[in-house]
Design a protein around this motif. Structure first.
Motif, PDB file in Angstrom:
ATOM      1  N   ARG A 197     -14.294  11.188  -4.386  1.00  0.00           N
ATOM      2  CA  ARG A 197     -13.502  12.372  -4.041  1.00  0.00           C
ATOM      3  C   ARG A 197     -12.617  12.801  -5.200  1.00  0.00           C
ATOM      4  NH1 ARG A 197     -14.665   9.916   0.573  1.00  0.00           N
ATOM      5  NH2 ARG A 197     -14.797  11.118   2.505  1.00  0.00           N
ATOM      6  N   ARG A 245      -4.211  -2.101  12.831  1.00  0.00           N
ATOM      7  CA  ARG A 245      -5.306  -2.557  11.981  1.00  0.00           C
ATOM      8  C   ARG A 245      -5.195  -4.050  11.693  1.00  0.00           C
ATOM      9  NH1 ARG A 245      -5.697   0.067   6.056  1.00  0.00           N
ATOM     10  NH2 ARG A 245      -3.711  -1.024   5.839  1.00  0.00           N
ATOM     11  N   VAL A 283     -15.642  -7.787   8.403  1.00  0.00           N
ATOM     12  CA  VAL A 283     -15.220  -9.179   8.301  1.00  0.00           C
ATOM     13  C   VAL A 283     -15.660  -9.972   9.530  1.00  0.00           C
ATOM     14  CG1 VAL A 283     -13.263 -10.743   8.025  1.00  0.00           C
ATOM     15  CG2 VAL A 283     -13.261  -8.528   6.857  1.00  0.00           C
ATOM     16  N   ALA A 287     -10.907 -15.080   1.048  1.00  0.00           N
ATOM     17  CA  ALA A 287     -11.024 -13.921   1.949  1.00  0.00           C
ATOM     18  C   ALA A 287     -10.959 -14.380   3.410  1.00  0.00           C
ATOM     19  CB  ALA A 287     -12.320 -13.166   1.673  1.00  0.00           C
ATOM     20  N   LEU A 316      -4.064   0.003  -1.593  1.00  0.00           N
ATOM     21  CA  LEU A 316      -5.230   0.127  -0.720  1.00  0.00           C
ATOM     22  C   LEU A 316      -6.145  -1.080  -0.872  1.00  0.00           C
ATOM     23  CD1 LEU A 316      -6.103   3.918  -1.000  1.00  0.00           C
ATOM     24  CD2 LEU A 316      -4.612   2.736   0.601  1.00  0.00           C
ATOM     25  N   PHE A 354      -6.364   3.557   4.775  1.00  0.00           N
ATOM     26  CA  PHE A 354      -7.435   4.094   3.950  1.00  0.00           C
ATOM     27  C   PHE A 354      -7.546   5.594   4.243  1.00  0.00           C
ATOM     28  CE2 PHE A 354      -8.838  -0.319   5.160  1.00  0.00           C
ATOM     29  CZ  PHE A 354      -8.254  -0.905   4.045  1.00  0.00           C
ATOM     30  N   TYR A 388      -6.781  11.667  10.666  1.00  0.00           N
ATOM     31  CA  TYR A 388      -6.765  10.995   9.371  1.00  0.00           C
ATOM     32  C   TYR A 388      -5.314  10.702   8.985  1.00  0.00           C
ATOM     33  CZ  TYR A 388     -11.705  11.639   8.832  1.00  0.00           C
ATOM     34  OH  TYR A 388     -13.055  11.544   9.007  1.00  0.00           O
ATOM     35  N   LEU A 392     -11.335  -8.588   3.618  1.00  0.00           N
ATOM     36  CA  LEU A 392     -12.505  -8.049   2.913  1.00  0.00           C
ATOM     37  C   LEU A 392     -12.664  -8.752   1.578  1.00  0.00           C
ATOM     38  CD1 LEU A 392     -12.075  -4.182   3.452  1.00  0.00           C
ATOM     39  CD2 LEU A 392     -13.653  -5.711   4.633  1.00  0.00           C
ATOM     40  N   LEU A 430      -9.917  15.451   1.687  1.00  0.00           N
ATOM     41  CA  LEU A 430      -9.216  14.731   2.739  1.00  0.00           C
ATOM     42  C   LEU A 430      -8.157  15.619   3.368  1.00  0.00           C
ATOM     43  CD1 LEU A 430      -8.741  11.421   0.792  1.00  0.00           C
ATOM     44  CD2 LEU A 430     -10.387  11.898   2.590  1.00  0.00           C
ATOM     45  N   ALA A 431      -8.020  15.485   4.651  1.00  0.00           N
ATOM     46  CA  ALA A 431      -6.973  16.204   5.361  1.00  0.00           C
ATOM     47  C   ALA A 431      -5.610  15.739   4.861  1.00  0.00           C
ATOM     48  CB  ALA A 431      -7.105  15.935   6.856  1.00  0.00           C
ATOM     49  N   SER A 450     -16.515   0.032   0.252  1.00  0.00           N
ATOM     50  CA  SER A 450     -16.002   0.756   1.423  1.00  0.00           C
ATOM     51  C   SER A 450     -14.771   1.599   1.116  1.00  0.00           C
ATOM     52  CB  SER A 450     -15.627  -0.223   2.542  1.00  0.00           C
ATOM     53  OG  SER A 450     -16.738  -0.963   2.940  1.00  0.00           O
ATOM     54  N   ILE A 451     -14.014   1.210   0.107  1.00  0.00           N
ATOM     55  CA  ILE A 451     -12.734   1.889  -0.123  1.00  0.00           C
ATOM     56  C   ILE A 451     -12.678   2.555  -1.495  1.00  0.00           C
ATOM     57  CG2 ILE A 451     -10.223   1.585  -0.196  1.00  0.00           C
ATOM     58  CD1 ILE A 451     -10.729  -0.945   1.590  1.00  0.00           C
ATOM     59  N   PHE A 480       2.371  -3.316   5.398  1.00  0.00           N
ATOM     60  CA  PHE A 480       3.020  -3.070   4.109  1.00  0.00           C
ATOM     61  C   PHE A 480       4.086  -1.978   4.208  1.00  0.00           C
ATOM     62  CE2 PHE A 480      -1.251  -4.558   3.395  1.00  0.00           C
ATOM     63  CZ  PHE A 480      -1.174  -5.396   2.292  1.00  0.00           C
ATOM     64  N   GLN A 492     -16.752  -5.776  -1.019  1.00  0.00           N
ATOM     65  CA  GLN A 492     -16.662  -4.878   0.145  1.00  0.00           C
ATOM     66  C   GLN A 492     -15.575  -3.829  -0.068  1.00  0.00           C
ATOM     67  OE1 GLN A 492     -15.980  -8.109   2.988  1.00  0.00           O
ATOM     68  NE2 GLN A 492     -17.927  -7.630   3.972  1.00  0.00           N
ATOM     69  N   GLN A 516      -2.828  13.317   8.386  1.00  0.00           N
ATOM     70  CA  GLN A 516      -2.422  14.159   9.513  1.00  0.00           C
ATOM     71  C   GLN A 516      -1.403  13.460  10.410  1.00  0.00           C
ATOM     72  OE1 GLN A 516      -6.507  14.353  10.863  1.00  0.00           O
ATOM     73  NE2 GLN A 516      -6.678  16.504  10.279  1.00  0.00           N
ATOM     74  N   HIS A 542      -9.520   7.987   3.602  1.00  0.00           N
ATOM     75  CA  HIS A 542     -10.794   8.659   3.900  1.00  0.00           C
ATOM     76  C   HIS A 542     -11.352   8.224   5.255  1.00  0.00           C
ATOM     77  CE1 HIS A 542     -11.645   4.810   2.213  1.00  0.00           C
ATOM     78  NE2 HIS A 542     -12.945   4.923   2.346  1.00  0.00           N
ATOM     79  N   MET A 543     -10.557   7.483   6.015  1.00  0.00           N
ATOM     80  CA  MET A 543     -11.024   7.032   7.326  1.00  0.00           C
ATOM     81  C   MET A 543     -10.015   7.463   8.389  1.00  0.00           C
ATOM     82  SD  MET A 543     -12.177   3.154   6.550  1.00  0.00           S
ATOM     83  CE  MET A 543     -13.186   2.763   5.125  1.00  0.00           C
ATOM     84  N   ASN A 576      -0.406   1.867   3.461  1.00  0.00           N
ATOM     85  CA  ASN A 576      -1.709   1.582   2.835  1.00  0.00           C
ATOM     86  C   ASN A 576      -2.890   1.789   3.763  1.00  0.00           C
ATOM     87  OD1 ASN A 576      -0.376   0.914   0.505  1.00  0.00           O
ATOM     88  ND2 ASN A 576      -0.417  -1.285   0.871  1.00  0.00           N
ATOM     89  N   PRO A 616     -15.768   5.307  -2.449  1.00  0.00           N
ATOM     90  CA  PRO A 616     -15.658   6.583  -1.716  1.00  0.00           C
ATOM     91  C   PRO A 616     -14.434   7.412  -2.126  1.00  0.00           C
ATOM     92  CG  PRO A 616     -16.110   4.789  -0.189  1.00  0.00           C
ATOM     93  CD  PRO A 616     -15.879   4.155  -1.524  1.00  0.00           C
ATOM     94  N   LEU A 617     -13.314   6.759  -2.380  1.00  0.00           N
ATOM     95  CA  LEU A 617     -12.120   7.510  -2.786  1.00  0.00           C
ATOM     96  C   LEU A 617     -12.268   8.022  -4.215  1.00  0.00           C
ATOM     97  CD1 LEU A 617      -9.315   5.300  -1.224  1.00  0.00           C
ATOM     98  CD2 LEU A 617      -9.960   7.626  -0.562  1.00  0.00           C
ATOM     99  N   ALA A 662      -4.487  -3.870   0.942  1.00  0.00           N
ATOM    100  CA  ALA A 662      -4.660  -3.773   2.389  1.00  0.00           C
ATOM    101  C   ALA A 662      -6.045  -4.282   2.776  1.00  0.00           C
ATOM    102  CB  ALA A 662      -4.471  -2.330   2.844  1.00  0.00           C
ATOM    103  N   GLY A 663      -7.042  -3.975   1.943  1.00  0.00           N
ATOM    104  CA  GLY A 663      -8.393  -4.463   2.192  1.00  0.00           C
ATOM    105  C   GLY A 663      -8.460  -5.985   2.103  1.00  0.00           C
TER     106      GLY A 663
END
Lengths: 220, 256
Positions: A145, B163, B119, B87, A120, B103, B147, A129, A218-219, A137-138, B97, A133, B150, B105-106, B101, A141-142, A123-124
């Protein structure tokens, strides 16, 4: 047993108990808040590859976790003034509880952090990012949880630990109960009511934390 | 060589004492679709990850769109560029990937929006518009609010591609994007990549899908023990491999 329960003396002083309970809650929440910040910074230190960040973090956690909290409280309140650091009772207690909880929360947060798949963060990074950041942002928050269940038990422990503030005469729930006990001699009644207040408050805290947990799950 | 989009020369990479890339030279032009094949451990994924600095490398240079990636030569020797600069350079490429990967929670649309907002500093409304456009392109407009948990693996991978693409990269990197998918979901992801290729997107893919590499790529490179063993037009290469190694590799992989 020849002891007749009579709660009227306790009810007369119930306002004092409630004021004590409120103070206990405030102590716990403020300590948790500061402790979370300390714990978060320390957790990032613990997982850092940089020894200058990792070693102080590890030292802090080790020292605090190997000290009884009552010793910490007494040390902060009685010994620190001798060394020129003078704090009020409440400030001294909150600072102690925050530093104490920070060490435990650091371990909780560390576990929450290392369970986040490294992909993760990658990926950011891949979308451009910056590391800061990605943390805000990632990762955080995770992590929150992941640690909510432990966070709720930490909050409850902290709330119960506030009773130790009675040792330095902070007028929280236990201190108020002891005062009523001494003034009215209704020993059994006083401690039954105080215990009831602790149990009820802990249950409410646990239930509220469960609601938050459910909302953030999370779902899958 | 100014028409080169990507130019890698003498790329060397060590994991501890083990040299995994032993001097890779490679270049590609804008609009090319190049597949990297080879057995596991040959260095294909590592090479891909050096291009966006997910891996550090110890020797050689990578130039992308005229920029030297990751390191600069100073009077005191080779030095890693600042995190801010790295960056910015990473945003020149997009990457998909093996493990998607996303996120977790989004929602799908928030996954695509994150880079645009953080960015590219777009407003949320503009970012949402672009994100929805790309989700539509990968056939997932009606899943925008879902999400990752799902979504099926194939859908997650398509969101992940959206993305990356939404950032408008110069070059897309695909790292074995179908390897973690159930067989019946591979097709939908490959179709998305095919569509992007048809649009003229420059792409570099590490893949085990030989049939796909054969059909989509303008060129295939065969990595073998940390160097490029052979490269060329897939139609020529697959039908008449020059080296023993490649012939053997093609025989053991599922290409028929």
């Amino acid at each position: 047993m020849g002891y007749t329960l009579n709660f009227s003396a306790v009810w007369r002083n119930f306002d004092d108990l409630l004021a004590g309970l409120l103070l206990s809650l405030e102590l716990a929440f403020v300590a948790l808040l500061i402790g979370c910040v300390l714990g978060l910074v320390t957790a990032f230190g613990l997982i850092s590859r940089n020894g200058w960040a990792r070693r102080p973090a590890a030292l802090y956690v080790t020292v605090i976790r190997n000290l009884p909290i009552l010793v910490l409280i007494l040390f902060a309140y009685f010994a620190l003034p001798q060394m020129g650091i003078r704090l009020g009772k409440i400030e001294s207690f909150v600072a102690t509880l925050a530093i104490y909880s920070g060490a435990y929360l650091a371990e909780v947060f560390r576990a929450g952090l290392i369970s986040i798949p490294p992909g993760l963060s990658e990926a950011g990074l891949a979308i451009g990012l910056k590391p800061r950041q990605i943390r805000t942002s990632i990762i955080i928050p995770l992590m929150i949880r992941n640690v909510l269940p432990s966070l709720s038990s930490t909050l409850i422990s902290l709330f119960k630990d506030t009773s130790l503030a009675a040792a330095i005469a902070v007028p929280e729930l236990t201190f108020e109960a002891r005062k009523i006990n001494v003034e009215t001699f209704r020993v059994v009644e006083t401690w039954i009511v105080a215990s009831g207040l602790y149990v009820a408050t802990c249950s409410v805290l646990a239930a509220s934390m469960r609601v938050i947990e459910r909302r953030l799950t999370l779902a899958r | 060589m100014s028409d080169c989009l990507l130019e890698i020369s003498g790329l060397r990479k060590f994991f501890g004492p083990v040299e995994v890339l032993k001097g890779v030279d490679f270049s590609m032009r804008e609009g090319e679709v190049v597949s990297i094949i080879g057995s596991s451990g040959s260095g294909k994924t590592t090479m891909l990850r050096c291009i966006n600095m997910l891996e550090e490398f110890q020797g050689g240079t990578i130039r992308l769109d005229g920029e030297t990636i990751g390191y600069e030569e100073t009077a005191s020797g080779r030095k890693r560029k600042s995190e801010t600069e790295i960056a910015r350079q990473r945003a020149l490429t997009g990457m998909a990937f093996q493990q998607f990967n996303l996120f977790p929670h989004m929602s799908a649309v928030e996954n695509v929006m994150l880079g645009l907002v953080k960015v590219k500093k777009m407003g949320r409304e503009e970012a949402r518009e672009i994100a929805l456009k790309w989700l539509e392109r990968v056939g997932l407009a009606e899943r925008a609010g879902h999400y990752p948990g799902q979504l099926s693996g194939g859908q997650q991978q398509r969101v992940a591609i959206a993305r990356a693409i939404a950032m408008n990269p110069k070059l897309m990197l695909f790292d074995e994007v179908t390897s973690a998918l159930d067989p019946e979901l591979v097709g939908e992801v490959l179709q998305v990549i095919k569509d992007l290729a048809a649009d003229g997107m420059s792409m570099l893919l590490v893949t085990h899908e030989m049939r796909f590499a054969y059909e989509v790529s303008s060129r295939v490179i065969f990595m073998n023990q940390g160097v490029i063993g052979e490269q060329g037009d897939p139609k020529v290469m697959f039908n008449a491999p020059q080296s023993e190694r490649l012939a053997e590799f093609l025989k053991t992989s599922s290409f028929v």
